[in-house]
Design an enzyme around this catalytic site. Sequence first.
Site, PDB file in Angstrom:
ATOM      1  N   ASN A 182      -2.905  18.999  -2.030  1.00  0.00           N
ATOM      2  CA  ASN A 182      -3.913  18.294  -1.238  1.00  0.00           C
ATOM      3  C   ASN A 182      -3.627  18.356   0.262  1.00  0.00           C
ATOM      4  O   ASN A 182      -4.500  18.715   1.064  1.00  0.00           O
ATOM      5  CB  ASN A 182      -3.976  16.830  -1.715  1.00  0.00           C
ATOM      6  CG  ASN A 182      -4.854  15.982  -0.832  1.00  0.00           C
ATOM      7  OD1 ASN A 182      -4.368  15.279   0.039  1.00  0.00           O
ATOM      8  ND2 ASN A 182      -6.163  16.063  -1.016  1.00  0.00           N
TER       9      ASN A 182
ATOM     10  N   THR B 186      -4.991  13.425   5.124  1.00  0.00           N
ATOM     11  CA  THR B 186      -3.584  13.664   5.479  1.00  0.00           C
ATOM     12  C   THR B 186      -3.442  15.022   6.159  1.00  0.00           C
ATOM     13  O   THR B 186      -2.773  15.147   7.200  1.00  0.00           O
ATOM     14  CB  THR B 186      -2.689  13.565   4.228  1.00  0.00           C
ATOM     15  OG1 THR B 186      -2.977  12.337   3.579  1.00  0.00           O
ATOM     16  CG2 THR B 186      -1.223  13.610   4.597  1.00  0.00           C
TER      17      THR B 186
ATOM     18  N   LYS C 299       5.517   2.041  -3.048  1.00  0.00           N
ATOM     19  CA  LYS C 299       5.351   3.363  -3.651  1.00  0.00           C
ATOM     20  C   LYS C 299       5.600   3.227  -5.137  1.00  0.00           C
ATOM     21  O   LYS C 299       6.291   2.291  -5.575  1.00  0.00           O
ATOM     22  CB  LYS C 299       6.368   4.343  -3.046  1.00  0.00           C
ATOM     23  CG  LYS C 299       5.976   5.780  -3.192  1.00  0.00           C
ATOM     24  CD  LYS C 299       4.963   6.233  -2.155  1.00  0.00           C
ATOM     25  CE  LYS C 299       4.467   7.636  -2.449  1.00  0.00           C
ATOM     26  NZ  LYS C 299       3.644   8.162  -1.344  1.00  0.00           N
TER      27      LYS C 299
ATOM     28  N   LYS D 240       0.860  -1.192   0.000  1.00  0.00           N
ATOM     29  CA  LYS D 240       0.000   0.000   0.000  1.00  0.00           C
ATOM     30  C   LYS D 240       0.885   1.226   0.000  1.00  0.00           C
ATOM     31  O   LYS D 240       1.816   1.312   0.802  1.00  0.00           O
ATOM     32  CB  LYS D 240      -0.866  -0.016   1.269  1.00  0.00           C
ATOM     33  CG  LYS D 240      -1.850   1.117   1.339  1.00  0.00           C
ATOM     34  CD  LYS D 240      -3.185   0.729   0.773  1.00  0.00           C
ATOM     35  CE  LYS D 240      -4.036   1.912   0.408  1.00  0.00           C
ATOM     36  NZ  LYS D 240      -3.759   2.531  -0.905  1.00  0.00           N
TER      37      LYS D 240
ATOM     38  N   GLY E 158      -3.023   8.092  -4.380  1.00  0.00           N
ATOM     39  CA  GLY E 158      -2.404   9.279  -4.963  1.00  0.00           C
ATOM     40  C   GLY E 158      -1.193   9.748  -4.174  1.00  0.00           C
ATOM     41  O   GLY E 158      -0.867   9.230  -3.113  1.00  0.00           O
ATOM     42  N   ASP E 159      -0.507  10.721  -4.728  1.00  0.00           N
ATOM     43  CA  ASP E 159       0.590  11.432  -4.058  1.00  0.00           C
ATOM     44  C   ASP E 159       0.785  12.704  -4.895  1.00  0.00           C
ATOM     45  O   ASP E 159      -0.153  13.110  -5.605  1.00  0.00           O
ATOM     46  CB  ASP E 159       1.861  10.557  -4.019  1.00  0.00           C
ATOM     47  CG  ASP E 159       2.969  11.155  -3.142  1.00  0.00           C
ATOM     48  OD1 ASP E 159       2.884  11.035  -1.916  1.00  0.00           O
ATOM     49  OD2 ASP E 159       3.916  11.766  -3.684  1.00  0.00           O
TER      50      ASP E 159
ATOM     51  N   SER F 193      -7.092   5.508   3.804  1.00  0.00           N
ATOM     52  CA  SER F 193      -7.115   4.610   2.645  1.00  0.00           C
ATOM     53  C   SER F 193      -7.466   3.188   3.092  1.00  0.00           C
ATOM     54  O   SER F 193      -8.219   2.485   2.412  1.00  0.00           O
ATOM     55  CB  SER F 193      -5.748   4.580   1.961  1.00  0.00           C
ATOM     56  OG  SER F 193      -5.629   5.653   1.062  1.00  0.00           O
TER      57      SER F 193
ATOM     58  N   LYS G 100       5.424   3.776   8.315  1.00  0.00           N
ATOM     59  CA  LYS G 100       4.224   4.608   8.474  1.00  0.00           C
ATOM     60  C   LYS G 100       2.982   3.719   8.550  1.00  0.00           C
ATOM     61  O   LYS G 100       2.136   3.853   9.433  1.00  0.00           O
ATOM     62  CB  LYS G 100       4.111   5.562   7.290  1.00  0.00           C
ATOM     63  CG  LYS G 100       2.909   6.473   7.365  1.00  0.00           C
ATOM     64  CD  LYS G 100       2.685   7.211   6.072  1.00  0.00           C
ATOM     65  CE  LYS G 100       3.945   7.914   5.640  1.00  0.00           C
ATOM     66  NZ  LYS G 100       3.688   8.872   4.555  1.00  0.00           N
TER      67      LYS G 100
HETATM   68  P1  NAP Z   1       0.110  17.792  -4.424  1.00  0.00           P
HETATM   69  O1  NAP Z   1      -1.354  17.914  -4.221  1.00  0.00           O
HETATM   70  O2  NAP Z   1       0.643  17.482  -5.766  1.00  0.00           O
HETATM   71  O3  NAP Z   1       0.768  19.147  -3.878  1.00  0.00           O
HETATM   72  C1  NAP Z   1       2.149  19.306  -3.739  1.00  0.00           C
HETATM   73  C2  NAP Z   1       2.438  20.742  -3.357  1.00  0.00           C
HETATM   74  O4  NAP Z   1       3.829  20.859  -3.076  1.00  0.00           O
HETATM   75  C3  NAP Z   1       2.137  21.732  -4.484  1.00  0.00           C
HETATM   76  O5  NAP Z   1       1.778  22.947  -3.945  1.00  0.00           O
HETATM   77  C4  NAP Z   1       3.493  21.817  -5.188  1.00  0.00           C
HETATM   78  O6  NAP Z   1       3.675  23.003  -5.919  1.00  0.00           O
HETATM   79  C5  NAP Z   1       4.445  21.749  -4.018  1.00  0.00           C
HETATM   80  N1  NAP Z   1       5.735  21.190  -4.461  1.00  0.00           N
HETATM   81  C6  NAP Z   1       5.950  20.003  -5.078  1.00  0.00           C
HETATM   82  N2  NAP Z   1       7.253  19.842  -5.376  1.00  0.00           N
HETATM   83  C7  NAP Z   1       7.857  20.956  -4.937  1.00  0.00           C
HETATM   84  C8  NAP Z   1       9.202  21.403  -4.942  1.00  0.00           C
HETATM   85  N3  NAP Z   1      10.192  20.666  -5.475  1.00  0.00           N
HETATM   86  N4  NAP Z   1       9.460  22.594  -4.353  1.00  0.00           N
HETATM   87  C9  NAP Z   1       8.464  23.345  -3.818  1.00  0.00           C
HETATM   88  N5  NAP Z   1       7.162  22.970  -3.789  1.00  0.00           N
HETATM   89  C10 NAP Z   1       6.877  21.810  -4.332  1.00  0.00           C
HETATM   90  O7  NAP Z   1       0.740  16.678  -3.439  1.00  0.00           O
HETATM   91  P2  NAP Z   1       0.266  16.264  -1.975  1.00  0.00           P
HETATM   92  O8  NAP Z   1      -0.562  15.043  -2.106  1.00  0.00           O
HETATM   93  O9  NAP Z   1      -0.247  17.448  -1.248  1.00  0.00           O
HETATM   94  O10 NAP Z   1       1.655  15.797  -1.334  1.00  0.00           O
HETATM   95  C11 NAP Z   1       2.527  16.691  -0.651  1.00  0.00           C
HETATM   96  C12 NAP Z   1       3.492  15.909   0.212  1.00  0.00           C
HETATM   97  O11 NAP Z   1       2.750  15.139   1.163  1.00  0.00           O
HETATM   98  C13 NAP Z   1       4.388  14.895  -0.512  1.00  0.00           C
HETATM   99  O12 NAP Z   1       5.629  14.796   0.176  1.00  0.00           O
HETATM  100  C14 NAP Z   1       3.632  13.585  -0.337  1.00  0.00           C
HETATM  101  O13 NAP Z   1       4.483  12.468  -0.475  1.00  0.00           O
HETATM  102  C15 NAP Z   1       3.128  13.762   1.075  1.00  0.00           C
HETATM  103  N6  NAP Z   1       1.984  12.912   1.453  1.00  0.00           N
HETATM  104  C16 NAP Z   1       0.807  12.991   0.760  1.00  0.00           C
HETATM  105  C17 NAP Z   1      -0.265  12.221   1.159  1.00  0.00           C
HETATM  106  C18 NAP Z   1      -1.601  12.312   0.481  1.00  0.00           C
HETATM  107  O14 NAP Z   1      -2.550  11.715   0.989  1.00  0.00           O
HETATM  108  N7  NAP Z   1      -1.752  13.071  -0.582  1.00  0.00           N
HETATM  109  C19 NAP Z   1      -0.135  11.340   2.243  1.00  0.00           C
HETATM  110  C20 NAP Z   1       1.067  11.306   2.943  1.00  0.00           C
HETATM  111  C21 NAP Z   1       2.110  12.108   2.547  1.00  0.00           C
HETATM  112  P3  NAP Z   1       3.545  22.969  -7.518  1.00  0.00           P
HETATM  113  O15 NAP Z   1       2.099  22.832  -7.805  1.00  0.00           O
HETATM  114  O16 NAP Z   1       4.137  24.259  -7.953  1.00  0.00           O
HETATM  115  O17 NAP Z   1       4.366  21.791  -7.994  1.00  0.00           O
END
Ligand code: NAP
Length: 448
Positions: free
Chosen positions: A244, A213, A129, A93, A168-169, A380, A117
Amino acid sequence: MAKITARIESIIEDVIRRNPGEVEFHQAVREVAETLGPVLRKRPQYAEHKIIERICEPERQIIFRVPWQDDGGEVHIHRGFRVQFNSALGPYKGGLRFHPSVYLGVIKFLGFEQIFKNAVTGMPIGGAKGGSDFDPKGKSDAEVMRFCQSFMTELYRHLGEFTDVPAGDIGVGAREIGYLFGQYKRITNRYESGVLTGKSPHWGGALVRREATGYGVVYFVEEMLKARGETLEGKTCVVSGSGNVAIYAIEKLQSLGAKVVACSDSNGVIHDPRGLDLATIKHLKEVERRRIKCYADEHPGSTYLESGNIWSVPCQVAFPCATQNELDEDCSRTLIANGCLAVGEGANMPTTPGGVRAFIEAGVSFGPGKAANAGGVATSALEMQQNASRDAWSFEFSERRLHEIMKNIHRDCHETAAEFDSPGNYVVGSNIAGFTRVAEAMLAFGVI
Ligand code: NAP
């Protein structure tokens, strides 16, 4: 103890030698392995059975070609990955990331972290992943659809509700999950809802998964603050990113009476000293898919800093919710100097090792992603439960479950840290609590 420390160092060196160039993976392994000495001393059977060495080697790594055609008919080729790291506790997962920075080392660091985690949630899920170096930004819906269909045409044979369940991520939201599920259903001729999570609630998705999250990291920080006699009410907060995780962290913070004054995207930082207007951010990011700088056009009291450093905005609680290694030691020293009390990692490994050390030495309550952002994957797992029983829970019930889970994760990490002589150290607590669960299952299964 010196012998155990030397053994752990040699395991880390071996990982570096066997996985050249995968620096993020090396960093993630070191961060976990360095905290496991006290466990090996208490439970020598883990060393005898080479549990750490086995956990560091993925059970399976899949790399594949993803060709697709853009709207003009031009052919593009991307690389797809799925690293099925550990299935001791349940089916693999973990999310899929679509971002140009994706390569094997990023997917392996994320998959490795995911093992622990998922274990700290107490749910029956293994760690994995996947993703691709494809960038959905600026692509039309039809282009994203064709890419997702091509990606799933190769990946589907490795998935299944009892085998591997992606979500997603970064770059993979409800739109991408829809296209991926559609292609899986078409190829297999099975409406196997439990094969992907993060689905739309209209067709098998769980309520609260979208929020989980972000809400979860806030619940975790609330517990850390409670442990030091504080609350979130009235606190000034900064949340990096505007995706997100960031959006729903901001939503929950505001509902608990905190003031969020800054957020960002990969181009720059918005600072709004009166408190961010979340409706504007949601509209820009969830509906229009535009840049965060547009926020300043609608809110004249705010400022936009192109390539600015969000961690220089003074705050009492910080939430790195964008990406890995976005908060280094200099940033953490700035936050500490500005009076930051607590940090909750919404993103995976957003703080560098030097940054983590500085926070812990300064007595800042530091919630590592492995524990603090586990609400997403835990929800999830709740989505999988609902799919298996053909049931759909209400928002209120699901959120109550999420809140309970985050409180339990906090309690577990807090108690484990104290048991292993590191009171208040959630890095030690989450690594040991997660590792022990996985290790016990691996011992039971023999050498496989
Ligand atoms: P997302 O919806 O795609 O949003 C990512 C955000 O981070 C966007 O604002 C993006 O800006 C910014 N970003 C990405 N790469 C960057 C970089 N190199 N420098 C500066 N800003 C950057 O993704 P998300 O789901 O929120 O995930 C964010 C983080 O949380 C990741 O580390 C992910 O692995 C972690 N996470 C997510 C979940 C989940 O349920 N979604 C669960 C656990 C952990 P831009 O739009 O300009 O790229």
